[in-house]
Structure formats: C-alpha cells, structure tokens
Design an enzyme around this catalytic site. Structure first.
Site, PDB file in Angstrom:
ATOM      1  CE  LYS A  22      -1.734   1.926   4.230  1.00 48.32           C
ATOM      2  NZ  LYS A  22      -1.789   3.005   4.750  1.00 48.32           N
ATOM      3  CG  ASN A  23       1.770   2.743   3.652  1.00 52.04           C
ATOM      4  OD1 ASN A  23       1.085   3.130   3.129  1.00 52.04           O
ATOM      5  ND2 ASN A  23       2.530   2.855   4.409  1.00 52.04           N
ATOM      6  NE  ARG A 100      -2.168  12.255   7.800  1.00 56.08           N
ATOM      7  CZ  ARG A 100      -2.813  12.801   8.343  1.00 56.08           C
ATOM      8  NH1 ARG A 100      -2.204  14.095   8.088  1.00 56.08           N
ATOM      9  NH2 ARG A 100      -3.917  12.951   8.513  1.00 56.08           N
ATOM     10  CB  CYS A 124      -4.571  11.125  11.533  1.00 51.68           C
ATOM     11  SG  CYS A 124      -3.363  10.700  12.122  1.00 51.68           S
ATOM     12  NE  ARG A 129       0.071  10.706   9.714  1.00 52.30           N
ATOM     13  CZ  ARG A 129      -0.343   9.178   9.074  1.00 52.30           C
ATOM     14  NH1 ARG A 129      -1.141   9.180   9.051  1.00 52.30           N
ATOM     15  NH2 ARG A 129       0.840   9.190   8.350  1.00 52.30           N
ATOM     16  N   PRO A 130       2.745  16.371  10.824  1.00 49.84           N
ATOM     17  CG  PRO A 130       5.188  17.642  11.833  1.00 49.84           C
ATOM     18  CD  PRO A 130       3.814  16.257  11.840  1.00 49.84           C
ATOM     19  CG  ASP A 132       7.907  20.694   9.792  1.00 50.28           C
ATOM     20  OD1 ASP A 132       7.091  19.481   9.655  1.00 50.28           O
ATOM     21  OD2 ASP A 132       9.006  20.417  10.141  1.00 50.28           O
ATOM     22  CG  ASP A 314       3.354   1.787   9.651  1.00 49.48           C
ATOM     23  OD1 ASP A 314       3.488   2.843  10.494  1.00 49.48           O
ATOM     24  OD2 ASP A 314       3.467   1.944   8.172  1.00 49.48           O
ATOM     25  CB  ILE A 336       7.684   6.836  14.333  1.00 42.73           C
ATOM     26  CG1 ILE A 336       8.851   6.505  14.361  1.00 42.73           C
ATOM     27  CG2 ILE A 336       8.010   7.636  13.211  1.00 42.73           C
ATOM     28  CD1 ILE A 336      10.429   6.985  13.380  1.00 42.73           C
ATOM     29  NE  ARG A 407      -7.411   4.726   5.470  1.00 48.92           N
ATOM     30  CZ  ARG A 407      -6.955   5.374   5.780  1.00 48.92           C
ATOM     31  NH1 ARG A 407      -7.499   5.859   7.186  1.00 48.92           N
ATOM     32  NH2 ARG A 407      -5.327   6.442   5.630  1.00 48.92           N
TER      33      ARG A 407
HETATM   34  C1  EPZ Z   1       4.675   6.952   6.284  1.00 52.72           C
HETATM   35  O1  EPZ Z   1       3.669   8.246   6.636  1.00 52.72           O
HETATM   36  C2  EPZ Z   1       3.085   5.376   6.317  1.00 52.72           C
HETATM   37  N1  EPZ Z   1       2.386   5.912   5.514  1.00 52.72           N
HETATM   38  C3  EPZ Z   1       3.073   5.545   7.726  1.00 52.72           C
HETATM   39  O2  EPZ Z   1       2.269   4.687   7.826  1.00 52.72           O
HETATM   40  C4  EPZ Z   1       4.161   5.379   8.513  1.00 52.72           C
HETATM   41  O3  EPZ Z   1       3.966   4.945  10.139  1.00 52.72           O
HETATM   42  C5  EPZ Z   1       5.217   6.259   8.704  1.00 52.72           C
HETATM   43  O4  EPZ Z   1       5.998   6.986   7.718  1.00 52.72           O
HETATM   44  C6  EPZ Z   1       6.349   5.856   9.287  1.00 52.72           C
HETATM   45  O5  EPZ Z   1       7.410   5.146   9.108  1.00 52.72           O
HETATM   46  C7  EPZ Z   1       2.230   6.219   4.296  1.00 52.72           C
HETATM   47  O6  EPZ Z   1       2.867   5.470   3.742  1.00 52.72           O
HETATM   48  C8  EPZ Z   1       1.519   6.638   3.298  1.00 52.72           C
HETATM   49  P1  EPZ Z   1       6.628  10.473   8.075  1.00 52.72           P
HETATM   50  P2  EPZ Z   1       4.289   9.592   6.882  1.00 52.72           P
HETATM   51  O7  EPZ Z   1       6.859  11.591   7.195  1.00 52.72           O
HETATM   52  O8  EPZ Z   1       5.040   9.740   5.296  1.00 52.72           O
HETATM   53  C9  EPZ Z   1       7.947  13.495  11.607  1.00 52.72           C
HETATM   54  C10 EPZ Z   1       0.460   2.913   7.774  1.00 52.72           C
HETATM   55  O9  EPZ Z   1      -0.104   2.435   8.990  1.00 52.72           O
HETATM   56  N2  EPZ Z   1       7.684  15.430  10.324  1.00 52.72           N
HETATM   57  O10 EPZ Z   1       8.226   9.404   7.967  1.00 52.72           O
HETATM   58  O11 EPZ Z   1       3.198  10.244   6.479  1.00 52.72           O
HETATM   59  C11 EPZ Z   1       6.477  13.461  11.709  1.00 52.72           C
HETATM   60  O12 EPZ Z   1       5.481  13.816  12.915  1.00 52.72           O
HETATM   61  C12 EPZ Z   1       0.828   4.691   7.698  1.00 52.72           C
HETATM   62  O13 EPZ Z   1       0.190   2.226   6.931  1.00 52.72           O
HETATM   63  C13 EPZ Z   1       7.464  16.092  10.702  1.00 52.72           C
HETATM   64  O14 EPZ Z   1       8.111  16.176  11.621  1.00 52.72           O
HETATM   65  O15 EPZ Z   1       5.510   9.197   8.153  1.00 52.72           O
HETATM   66  C14 EPZ Z   1       6.334  11.520  12.324  1.00 52.72           C
HETATM   67  O16 EPZ Z   1       7.327  11.895  13.246  1.00 52.72           O
HETATM   68  C15 EPZ Z   1       1.014   5.395   9.460  1.00 52.72           C
HETATM   69  N3  EPZ Z   1       7.963  17.082   9.300  1.00 52.72           N
HETATM   70  C16 EPZ Z   1       8.330  11.477  11.195  1.00 52.72           C
HETATM   71  O17 EPZ Z   1       8.525  12.571  11.234  1.00 52.72           O
HETATM   72  C17 EPZ Z   1       7.159  16.834   8.539  1.00 52.72           C
HETATM   73  O18 EPZ Z   1       6.873  17.025   7.422  1.00 52.72           O
HETATM   74  C18 EPZ Z   1       7.716  10.322   9.874  1.00 52.72           C
HETATM   75  O19 EPZ Z   1       6.900  10.672   9.498  1.00 52.72           O
HETATM   76  C19 EPZ Z   1       6.967  15.182   8.345  1.00 52.72           C
HETATM   77  C20 EPZ Z   1       7.282  14.854   8.921  1.00 52.72           C
END
Ligand code: EPZ
Length: 430
Positions: A22-23, A100, A124, A129-130, A132, A314, A336, A407
């Site tokens: 999926k991801n 998202r 969420c 989930r920022p 930035d 995950d 995370i 999902r």
């Molecule tokens: C992906 O989310 C996955 N989703 C998530 O899986 C997974 O938990 C996550 O990566 C971590 O492995 C998809 O691939 C669709 P990140 P993503 O940006 O990309 C911080 C599931 O169950 N961060 O890697 O949204 C954030 O707060 C889902 O399938 C910032 O600070 O996650 C977090 O602590 C849930 N600023 C860390 O980075 C930003 O601009 C990792 O988030 C972006 C992220």
C-alpha cells in the site's frame, strides 16, 4: 459500519499470499502525474486507500484503466494512469481528509504544471503529522507557498530549481514528495537525511525507468539531477512488508505455522530478528518466509520503533499484542508517532497487563490468557493488533470500525479463513 467477529483458539496453518505494498503504491501512482504519457502499475492491492486515491486522480483529470491479473499465483490488479492534460490542480478537503497520502500529488503537480492547491491534511489519531519538511524544501527549490483557508497554495515561475535540502526528520512522505518534484527541476537537488524505507527505493527505480536521474537509493543522501521530461513505463511494485510482518505475528501468536508467499525477508530483518529472539523459527526461501511457532514457549522482547532499517512503527501494535501473551516482560517504545498506543486500553479490556509510561513507552507483562470482548480502534495497524488478540482470546471478539482494516489489509477475512481462523464479517445490514 461492518464488524469482524473472531472466535479465538485456532492455530493457523498454511499459506498466505502477501499483496502489493500500500505505502509504495500510493506515491508511485502519484508519480504517474509527472508525465503526460500512460504509466502502467502492476501488483496494486485491492484496498480502500487505492480507491480513494484513484477518485482524487479522476477529479484531477487522469484516465484510469484497471485490469485484474494473476502474479505468482495471487490475484492482483494492473492499472494504467494517463494524465495528458489535467482538468484541475486542486486536491480538495474531502479527498485529503479521507486519505492523508493524497498529499503525494503536491510534488508532481507543482513540478509539472507550476501550480497546486492541496487541502492541508491536519493531525490524526496517531499524531500531529506535520508537513513542514515538504513545504520548506519546496520553498528552498523556488516555490512560492501560501497557506489560505486550510489549503497549501503553491506556485512556481518556470521550473523548480535544484537545491540542497536537509530534513530534520527522515520523513517517508517528504522524501517521496521532494524526490518526485526534483526529477523535473532545473539543476541538481541533494536531499540529506532522506528516508531509507524500501518504498523509497522502489519509487526511485520507477522514476529512473521514466527517465529521471537519481543516485543514492537505499542511502540517506539522495542526489537528483533534474531532467526536462519523463516518459511512460510499466512498473511492478514490491510486496507489502507490513502485511507480511502482521501475518508473521499471526502465526506466532496462535502457535501455528504460516508460509508467507511473495514476502521479502530483506525488508523485515529487524522484526524477524525479534521473533527469532522470542523463540519463533523463521525460514527464508526464494519467495517466501516460513514462520513456525508450534510447540514453542515465547518470551517477551523489548522493541523500539525507529526509521528503517529500525523496527517499523507500523508493526508496533501487532508485536505488542504478541507480547501480551508471551512469558515475561517487554518494554515497547514508540519513537516515531506521539500518540500510537490507542490499542493499549482495548488490549487491557481483553485482560492484557500493560503499563504506559508517558506517551512513548509501555511495559507489557505476559498473561496466560486473554478473554474476548467487543473492541475498536482508531487506526489501521491497531485494528490488526486487536484481530491478533481475538485469535487467541477465549470466546468471541468483535472488532468494530472495520473500515480501518479495509484501508490497508487486502481480503483480510479470506486470508485468515484459508489458514484456519474462525473469522467473519458482520455487514452493517445483518
Ligand atoms: C508514512 O507516513 C506511512 N504512511 C505511515 O504508515 C508510517 O507510519 C510512517 O511513514 C513512518 O514509517 C504512508 O506511507 C502512506 P513520515 P508519513 O513523514 O510519510 C515527522 C500506516 O499505518 N515529520 O515518515 O506521513 C513526523 O511527525 C501509516 O500505513 C515532520 O516532523 O510519515 C514523524 O514523527 C501510518 N515533518 C516522522 O517525521 C514533516 O514534514 C515520520 O513521519 C513530515 C514528518
């Protein structure tokens, strides 16, 4: 809303076919927006998140043609995406709210068409989930970004410009978005502290096949030499490591033996090592992982979620369910997401012994038995953890809010039934 009923106590035996990831599918589908030629993607799972993203692309003006096909004995879908001329550069609230990962249209639409309006996804259940990193990196590449009425409105004059960007967190989403945007930028972009998850390497291999010039796959520094144009290709996505890890826990928790067909052990080294340390036998073949927990006493092991190749967040909830019925104590640390223990109170309602300390760690002390209860969760992986608990609980567990599972877990009841679980979906109308 549909529910899932499980009667616990059946060890699972047999084969589970692991689906496309999926991801990985989500960013790869959006990468098709980078070219006006058709892009065919194989091994796409049948999931609600894919349908949601397809609906968004349809309203952008993408032509979508889906065809079922068998890959290595498993029914999957091959979808062709063709966006010769978008009719809209807006990703509206109703789409992004549902899913998202709709934010993956940001990088491609901005790089190719110079303008995009994306509803901000907001927080969420698992955390704030920022975005930035996505936005500041695009600004460094010359984009003008404004936040207005809950939307990110991004514009560029001419093309994006290559830049040296350094991420404060190794974000999967930001790495995908900036990678896709940088393929069509003028000059070279360097991303430091990029995510190294297998989904990134798969996206890089697809983009390079489309004519991009990206170096550094599987490392935390990516170098993207921008090109003027990308072309259409056919790409087959990798299989879902999180689905494979989830069924590995199902074999372990029920003291059964499952062969996970089309699973890649290389992507799961840290979780498989934990299972081995707990006492589970793991055998790896060319295209499968065999997980055998028959006649074994399992012992709790500490887990600490981290960026890849660390233990995946995950799989945290699923492993916590396993620790609940393993001997001894295990410390589970979530590093995370700031709010990813929603399954704890539900597991405790089933008799688990868990103490949460702050928002990041929990001590799980194994109990001999869980007892069935009606439960619900607010996220996908936590819902699977409750199914796992239901598989070993005494009595009949009802898991509510099944749409979370739909999902991200393809044909869940069918896969479980085929290996001996007593599980069924109760339709809303029943
Ligand atoms: C992906 O989310 C996955 N989703 C998530 O899986 C997974 O938990 C996550 O990566 C971590 O492995 C998809 O691939 C669709 P990140 P993503 O940006 O990309 C911080 C599931 O169950 N961060 O890697 O949204 C954030 O707060 C889902 O399938 C910032 O600070 O996650 C977090 O602590 C849930 N600023 C860390 O980075 C930003 O601009 C990792 O988030 C972006 C992220």
């Amino acid at each position: 809303m549909d529910k899932i009923k499980i009667v616990g106590g059946h060890p699972l035996f047999g084969k589970v076919f692991i689906s496309g990831a999926k991801n990985t599918a989500l960013p790869i589908i959006c990468a098709s927006l980078l070219t006006d030629e058709p892009v065919t993607i194989k091994n796409i799972p049948f999931l609600a998140d894919i349908t949601s993203l397809n609906n968004l692309l349809l309203q952008i003006g993408t032509k979508i043609e889906a065809e079922e096909e068998f890959l290595n004995g498993h029914k999957t879908q091959k979808i062709t995406y063709h966006t010769p001329k978008p009719t809209s550069l807006v990703a509206p609230y109703d789409y992004v709210r549902k899913m998202r990962a709709s934010y993956y249209v940001l990088g491609p639409l901005l790089a190719k068409y110079g303008h995009v309006e994306l509803s901000l996804p907001g927080g969420c259940a698992i955390g704030a989930r920022p975005m930035d990193i996505h936005l500041t990196s695009l600004e460094q590449m010359g984009a003008h970004i404004e936040i207005k009425n809950g939307y990110v409105i991004a514009d560029i004059e001419g093309r994006l410009k290559g830049a040296h960007v350094s991420f404060h967190a190794a974000s999967v989403g930001a790495t995908c978005n900036i990678l896709m945007a940088a393929t069509l930028a003028e000059g070279t972009t360097i991303i430091e502290n990029a995510a190294k998850e297998p989904e990134i390497a798969d996206l890089i291999s697809m983009l390079n096949a489309m004519g991009a010039n990206i170096e550094g796959a599987n490392t935390s520094t990516l170098t993207i030499h921008g090109v003027e144009k990308l072309h259409g290709i056919t790409h087959q996505i990798i299989n879902d490591r999180i689905e494979a890890g989830s069924y590995a826990v199902a074999a372990a928790i029920t003291k059964g033996r499952l062969e996970l067909i089309n699973a890649n052990a290389e992507y799961l080294q840290t979780p498989l090592d934990i299972l081995r340390k707990m006492g589970v036998k793991i055998e790896v073949t060319d295209n499968s992982i065999i997980v055998d927990a028959q006649n074994t006493t399992l012992h709790g092991e500490d887990i600490y979620t981290d960026y890849y190749p660390g233990f995946p967040t995950d799989l945290q909830a699923q492993f916590m369910a396993l620790m609940c019925v393993s001997e001894g104590a295990a410390l589970v640390t979530e590093n995370i997401w700031e709010n990813r223990f929603m399954h704890v109170p539900e597991l405790m309602r089933m008799g688990a012994n868990i103490n949460v300390h702050g928002h990041a760690s929990a001590i799980v002390r194994g109990v001999e038995k869980l007892s069935a209860a009606p439960v619900m969760s607010t996220d996908l992986r936590a819902s699977f953890a409750l199914i796992l608990a239901g598989l070993v609980a005494e009595g009949e567990t009802i898991v509510n809010r099944v749409y979370h599972l739909d999902r991200g877990y393809e044909h869940l009841e069918e896969k479980f039934k085929a290996v001996g679980a007593e599980i069924e979906r109760i339709k809303e109308s029943d």
